[in-house]
Design a protein around this motif. Structure first.
Motif, PDB file in Angstrom:
ATOM      1  N   VAL A 162       0.610  -0.923  -0.193  1.00 49.86           N
ATOM      2  CA  VAL A 162       0.290   0.228  -0.336  1.00 49.86           C
ATOM      3  C   VAL A 162       1.078   0.956   0.176  1.00 49.86           C
ATOM      4  O   VAL A 162       0.895   2.536  -0.503  1.00 49.86           O
ATOM      5  CB  VAL A 162      -1.287  -0.405   1.068  1.00 49.86           C
ATOM      6  N   ALA A 163       1.640   1.252   0.585  1.00 47.06           N
ATOM      7  CA  ALA A 163       2.696   2.104   0.556  1.00 47.06           C
ATOM      8  C   ALA A 163       3.494   2.457  -1.032  1.00 47.06           C
ATOM      9  O   ALA A 163       3.674   3.588  -0.687  1.00 47.06           O
ATOM     10  CB  ALA A 163       4.248   1.982   2.239  1.00 47.06           C
ATOM     11  N   LEU A 164       3.849   1.766  -0.763  1.00 50.06           N
ATOM     12  CA  LEU A 164       4.746   2.147  -2.312  1.00 50.06           C
ATOM     13  C   LEU A 164       3.423   2.173  -2.966  1.00 50.06           C
ATOM     14  O   LEU A 164       3.623   3.386  -4.422  1.00 50.06           O
ATOM     15  CB  LEU A 164       4.752   0.372  -3.037  1.00 50.06           C
ATOM     16  N   VAL A 165       2.322   1.554  -3.813  1.00 55.07           N
ATOM     17  CA  VAL A 165       1.475   2.289  -4.527  1.00 55.07           C
ATOM     18  C   VAL A 165       0.313   3.522  -4.619  1.00 55.07           C
ATOM     19  O   VAL A 165       0.642   4.531  -5.195  1.00 55.07           O
ATOM     20  CB  VAL A 165      -0.191   1.776  -4.622  1.00 55.07           C
ATOM     21  N   ILE A 166       1.209   3.540  -2.380  1.00 55.96           N
ATOM     22  CA  ILE A 166       0.402   5.500  -2.305  1.00 55.96           C
ATOM     23  C   ILE A 166       1.732   6.091  -2.817  1.00 55.96           C
ATOM     24  O   ILE A 166       1.955   6.976  -3.361  1.00 55.96           O
ATOM     25  CB  ILE A 166       0.549   5.738  -1.129  1.00 55.96           C
ATOM     26  N   GLY A 167       2.914   5.869  -2.831  1.00 57.31           N
ATOM     27  CA  GLY A 167       4.032   6.655  -3.231  1.00 57.31           C
ATOM     28  C   GLY A 167       4.209   6.791  -5.240  1.00 57.31           C
ATOM     29  O   GLY A 167       4.370   8.096  -4.786  1.00 57.31           O
ATOM     30  N   GLY A 168       3.395   6.266  -5.070  1.00 56.87           N
ATOM     31  CA  GLY A 168       3.773   6.154  -6.969  1.00 56.87           C
ATOM     32  C   GLY A 168       2.234   6.870  -7.159  1.00 56.87           C
ATOM     33  O   GLY A 168       2.933   7.401  -8.106  1.00 56.87           O
ATOM     34  N   CYS A 169       1.595   6.966  -6.594  1.00 55.40           N
ATOM     35  CA  CYS A 169       0.226   7.857  -7.234  1.00 55.40           C
ATOM     36  C   CYS A 169       0.721   9.392  -6.951  1.00 55.40           C
ATOM     37  O   CYS A 169       0.584   9.562  -7.607  1.00 55.40           O
ATOM     38  CB  CYS A 169      -0.610   7.311  -6.465  1.00 55.40           C
ATOM     39  N   VAL A 170       1.698   9.511  -5.395  1.00 51.30           N
ATOM     40  CA  VAL A 170       2.280  10.807  -5.395  1.00 51.30           C
ATOM     41  C   VAL A 170       3.010  11.443  -6.526  1.00 51.30           C
ATOM     42  O   VAL A 170       3.183  12.637  -6.852  1.00 51.30           O
ATOM     43  CB  VAL A 170       2.531  10.608  -4.214  1.00 51.30           C
ATOM     44  N   ARG A 171       4.049  10.443  -6.868  1.00 46.03           N
ATOM     45  CA  ARG A 171       4.821  10.654  -7.879  1.00 46.03           C
ATOM     46  C   ARG A 171       4.632  10.602  -8.714  1.00 46.03           C
ATOM     47  O   ARG A 171       4.525  11.988  -9.658  1.00 46.03           O
ATOM     48  CB  ARG A 171       5.805   9.779  -7.790  1.00 46.03           C
ATOM     49  N   MET A 172       3.187  10.320  -9.342  1.00 48.31           N
ATOM     50  CA  MET A 172       2.353  10.451 -10.380  1.00 48.31           C
ATOM     51  C   MET A 172       2.491  12.093 -10.794  1.00 48.31           C
ATOM     52  O   MET A 172       2.196  12.118 -12.095  1.00 48.31           O
ATOM     53  CB  MET A 172       1.893   9.126 -11.227  1.00 48.31           C
ATOM     54  N   ASP A 231       2.528  14.504  -9.130  1.00 43.13           N
ATOM     55  CA  ASP A 231       4.044  15.787  -9.083  1.00 43.13           C
ATOM     56  C   ASP A 231       4.152  15.559  -9.976  1.00 43.13           C
ATOM     57  O   ASP A 231       4.424  16.738 -10.645  1.00 43.13           O
ATOM     58  CB  ASP A 231       4.936  15.261  -8.024  1.00 43.13           C
ATOM     59  N   GLU A 232       4.611  14.745 -10.757  1.00 45.76           N
ATOM     60  CA  GLU A 232       4.658  14.817 -12.398  1.00 45.76           C
ATOM     61  C   GLU A 232       3.452  15.267 -13.626  1.00 45.76           C
ATOM     62  O   GLU A 232       4.186  16.124 -14.496  1.00 45.76           O
ATOM     63  CB  GLU A 232       5.175  13.693 -12.818  1.00 45.76           C
ATOM     64  N   ARG A 233       2.842  15.431 -13.223  1.00 44.57           N
ATOM     65  CA  ARG A 233       1.551  16.035 -14.007  1.00 44.57           C
ATOM     66  C   ARG A 233       1.232  17.167 -13.983  1.00 44.57           C
ATOM     67  O   ARG A 233       0.972  17.549 -14.664  1.00 44.57           O
ATOM     68  CB  ARG A 233       0.644  14.804 -14.271  1.00 44.57           C
ATOM     69  N   ALA A 234       1.613  17.235 -12.214  1.00 45.88           N
ATOM     70  CA  ALA A 234       0.636  18.919 -11.917  1.00 45.88           C
ATOM     71  C   ALA A 234       1.697  20.093 -12.874  1.00 45.88           C
ATOM     72  O   ALA A 234       2.774  19.894 -12.707  1.00 45.88           O
ATOM     73  CB  ALA A 234       1.769  18.796 -10.249  1.00 45.88           C
ATOM     74  N   PRO A 235       0.230  21.144 -12.651  1.00 45.59           N
ATOM     75  CA  PRO A 235       1.098  21.893 -13.543  1.00 45.59           C
ATOM     76  C   PRO A 235       2.366  23.424 -13.063  1.00 45.59           C
ATOM     77  O   PRO A 235       2.462  23.150 -11.672  1.00 45.59           O
ATOM     78  CB  PRO A 235      -0.292  22.888 -13.936  1.00 45.59           C
ATOM     79  N   PHE A 236       3.185  23.851 -13.193  1.00 42.39           N
ATOM     80  CA  PHE A 236       4.051  24.214 -12.213  1.00 42.39           C
ATOM     81  C   PHE A 236       3.736  25.854 -12.061  1.00 42.39           C
ATOM     82  O   PHE A 236       4.334  26.107 -11.130  1.00 42.39           O
ATOM     83  CB  PHE A 236       5.714  24.422 -13.758  1.00 42.39           C
ATOM     84  N   THR A 237       3.007  26.101 -12.750  1.00 47.40           N
ATOM     85  CA  THR A 237       2.288  27.251 -12.547  1.00 47.40           C
ATOM     86  C   THR A 237       0.933  26.774 -11.678  1.00 47.40           C
ATOM     87  O   THR A 237       0.215  26.445 -12.376  1.00 47.40           O
ATOM     88  CB  THR A 237       2.768  28.511 -13.441  1.00 47.40           C
ATOM     89  N   ASP A 238       0.374  28.102 -11.090  1.00 47.88           N
ATOM     90  CA  ASP A 238      -1.468  27.886 -10.775  1.00 47.88           C
ATOM     91  C   ASP A 238      -1.630  29.405 -11.394  1.00 47.88           C
ATOM     92  O   ASP A 238      -1.634  29.917 -10.360  1.00 47.88           O
ATOM     93  CB  ASP A 238      -1.024  27.933  -8.810  1.00 47.88           C
ATOM     94  N   HIS A 239      -2.506  28.854 -11.628  1.00 37.49           N
ATOM     95  CA  HIS A 239      -2.892  30.121 -12.783  1.00 37.49           C
ATOM     96  C   HIS A 239      -4.395  31.079 -12.320  1.00 37.49           C
ATOM     97  O   HIS A 239      -4.283  32.099 -12.615  1.00 37.49           O
ATOM     98  CB  HIS A 239      -3.408  28.903 -14.296  1.00 37.49           C
TER      99      HIS A 239
END
Length: 60
Positions: A17-27, A29-37
């Protein structure tokens, strides 16, 4: 013996469960926009952006 098996199974399940949650957080973070419009935050947020050009001086 049963207690050891139950403890090891809980440890294994919690590790997965910790690995799955960590992977979801990492994904996310990668998909998050760099600016908050919506808030108008810059891509590289600095202390000067938050506090202004001059940061307050500590009082003595």
């Amino acid at each position: 013996m049963i207690v050891a098996v139950v403890a090891l199974s809980w440890a294994a399940v919690s590790g997965v469960v910790a690995l799955v949650i960590g992977g979801c957080v990492r994904m996310a973070d990668e998909r998050a926009p760099f600016t908050d419009h919506l808030a108008g935050l810059p891509a590289d947020l600095t202390v000067a952006d938050i506090l202004g050009a001059r940061s307050p001086q500590p009082s003595h």
